[in-house]
Design an enzyme around this catalytic site. Structure first.
Site, PDB file in Angstrom:
ATOM      1  CB  SER A 251      33.843  68.952  18.158  1.00  0.00           C
ATOM      2  OG  SER A 251      34.544  67.661  17.631  1.00  0.00           O
ATOM      3  CG  HIS A 356      39.213  67.835  17.443  1.00  0.00           C
ATOM      4  ND1 HIS A 356      38.987  68.215  16.254  1.00  0.00           N
ATOM      5  CD2 HIS A 356      38.281  67.526  18.111  1.00  0.00           C
ATOM      6  CE1 HIS A 356      37.601  68.098  16.067  1.00  0.00           C
ATOM      7  NE2 HIS A 356      37.063  68.006  17.148  1.00  0.00           N
TER       8      HIS A 356
END
Length: 506
Positions: A251, A356
């Site tokens: 991430s 996300h």
């Protein structure tokens, strides 16, 4: 509030602006004579004075043509009296003699002479009993006589790994690490420098400590903070000459990976880390949603979410048996209840938004616009992308586009690790706070030959963690230039060279 406060633990002294560090020390004598001295940091261009090396542990290394040669060297040291203050001299000499390409390699980490002797005796016993070809006493002894097999990769921590005072120990001990925070101190998030949030002034109640942790969890603080810790640890790896064959991040960690690959210089990286955090926090709004870890294979998680018509989505495919779902709090709670009813373990994550997912998708365009004003270079080493599990493109504009769009896409961490393993990587070094990725990599690789190493672990002294990780890298057969980590220190006279007193009274 007045600036006066009491330090209850060591904290790195970060310099803000152009003002040098200044300190005053008072000494009040019982005889009535008092002394006061004011000191100012030297900021000129001449060589700086060396500092006293006062670290909690040291790393002692051995190498030889076979295990018998290593055992002989370890036995000689174990039977030699180690006087107080000599362990640092022993460690430096051992590191100078060590060869990562030797057939047999042993590392021992100890705080003093007595602990060194005890741990050497443990290692000697294992060597004499024929343990191997690799063995370890967790955190203190590492041995291998296997040849270096495969490449080395850096993997960079993502949001959720943050904790108050992360990176404090190494920033207090090494100039190269602290320099990152000095640079970051002049780029404020809001009205306060980042280091004051990561290394807050000491507090004395559980409520105040929880407030500090909660503040650091906020996206606008957590992302640049994790980036700064990762950069400060990377500075030490660079100094020690540890170079990766490829890199990746989880991430937010993908931004750190691009920095490690030379796509961004350090000022640009710190700026991007701040902007990404601020934009994602703004896009999430007051009710930014949440994320939960689900202990189940990705196929089962997707099937359940589809069956209940949930608005939650799979955000992270972390390992074969853990998936993170993301969405509004209502959607997350609904999914958690269903998984719990099926006997599946779920755990809410300490994050401030539904990363996300569509909730943060509104930050993609503003982030892409912010990246337009930053110079990008082609990656100097391969960077594996979360969204595709394939190497990043080499064209700077294409790198910008993939980086910005990844905010709202699934993190395919399992596929990334598998792609790196297929490329020949066998040693994974987690660069950043905590050891979350290290555990994931162990679960992904399973029984296959591999080594996952964390540079930092919550609750342990950062310098000792550094030695533990570098020990494993060296024992795995990868070259480490340990001399770079001694250059700023003065060890003082070697106690072994001091003449013994003519009369000794026990």
């Amino acid at each position: 509030k007045p600036p006066f406060y009491l330090n209850t633990v060591p904290r790195p002294w970060i310099r803000e602006g152009d003002q040098p560090r200044r300190a005053a020390v008072s000494s009040f004598g019982f005889g009535g004579t008092n002394f006061h001295i004011t000191l100012e940091e030297y900021t000129g261009k001449r060589e700086r004075a060396l500092r006293l090396r006062a670290l909690p542990t040291e790393l002692v290394l051995f190498s030889g043509d076979d295990r018998a040669a290593v055992a002989k060297s370890a036995r000689e040291l174990a039977t030699t009296p180690v006087r107080p203050g000599v362990i640092a001299h022993i460690a430096r000499e051992s590191q100078q003699r060590f060869s990562a390409s030797a057939k047999a390699r042993l590392a021992v980490i100890a705080a003093d002479g007595d602990e060194l002797r005890t741990r050497l005796e443990q290692a000697i016993k294992s060597l004499d009993e024929g343990k191997g070809p690799t063995f370890a006493v967790p955190g203190s002894v590492f041995y291998s006589e296997q040849p270096a097999d495969g490449g080395l990769a850096f993997v960079f921590s993502g949001q959720g790994s943050q904790y108050v005072s992360m990176g404090s120990d190494v920033a207090s001990a090494f100039d190269a690490s602290r320099a990152v925070w000095d640079e970051e101190a002049n780029a404020k998030v809001g009205d306060e420098p980042l280091h004051r949030v990561v290394f807050p002034k000491p507090v004395f109640t559980d409520e105040e400590r929880e407030a500090a942790e909660k503040r650091l969890r906020a996206t606008e603080w957590a992302q640049p903070a994790i980036g700064a810790v990762s950069a400060s640890l990377l500075a030490l790896l660079d100094a020690a000459g540890v170079k990766p064959d490829c890199v990746a991040g989880h991430s937010f960690g993908e931004v750190s990976a691009l920095y490690a690959a030379g796509v961004l210089d350090r000022p640009s990286f710190l700026r991007v880390a701040r902007q990404r955090g601020e934009l994602m926090a703004h896009a999430a709004g007051a009710d930014g949603g949440g994320m939960s870890a689900v202990a189940a294979p990705v196929g089962k998680v997707e099937a359940v979410l589809k069956e209940i018509g949930s608005a939650a989505v799979v955000a992270n495919h972390n390992d074969p048996k853990q998936v993170v779902i993301s969405g509004s709090i209502l959607a997350i709670e609904e999914a958690e209840k269903r998984f719990a009813a099926d006997g599946v373990k779920v755990q809410r994550l300490p994050v401030a938004a539904a990363f996300h997912s569509s909730i943060v998708a509104n930050s993609v365009a503003p982030f892409a616009k912010a990246l337009d004003g930053i110079a990008f270079q082609s990656p100097a080493v391969t960077v594996f992308a979360n969204a595709t599990a394939e190497p990043y493109p080499t064209a700077p504009d294409a790198v910008r586009e993939l980086l910005s769009s990844s905010i709202a896409k699934r993190v395919r961490f399992v596929d990334v690790v598998e792609a790196m393993y297929a490329r020949g990587v066998r040693t994974f070094v987690e660069v950043g706070p905590g050891a979350v990725l290290t555990a994931m990599i162990d679960r992904i690789c399973g029984d296959r030959p591999h080594r996952a190493v964390a540079l930092d672990r919550t609750g342990r002294h950062g310098v000792t963690c550094l030695w533990q990780s570098l020990a494993q890298v060296a024992i795995a057969g990868h070259a480490v230039d340990f001399s770079a980590l001694w250059r700023e220190f003065d060890l003082g006279p070697d106690p072994r060279a001091e003449p013994k007193p003519k009369m000794t009274v026990r």
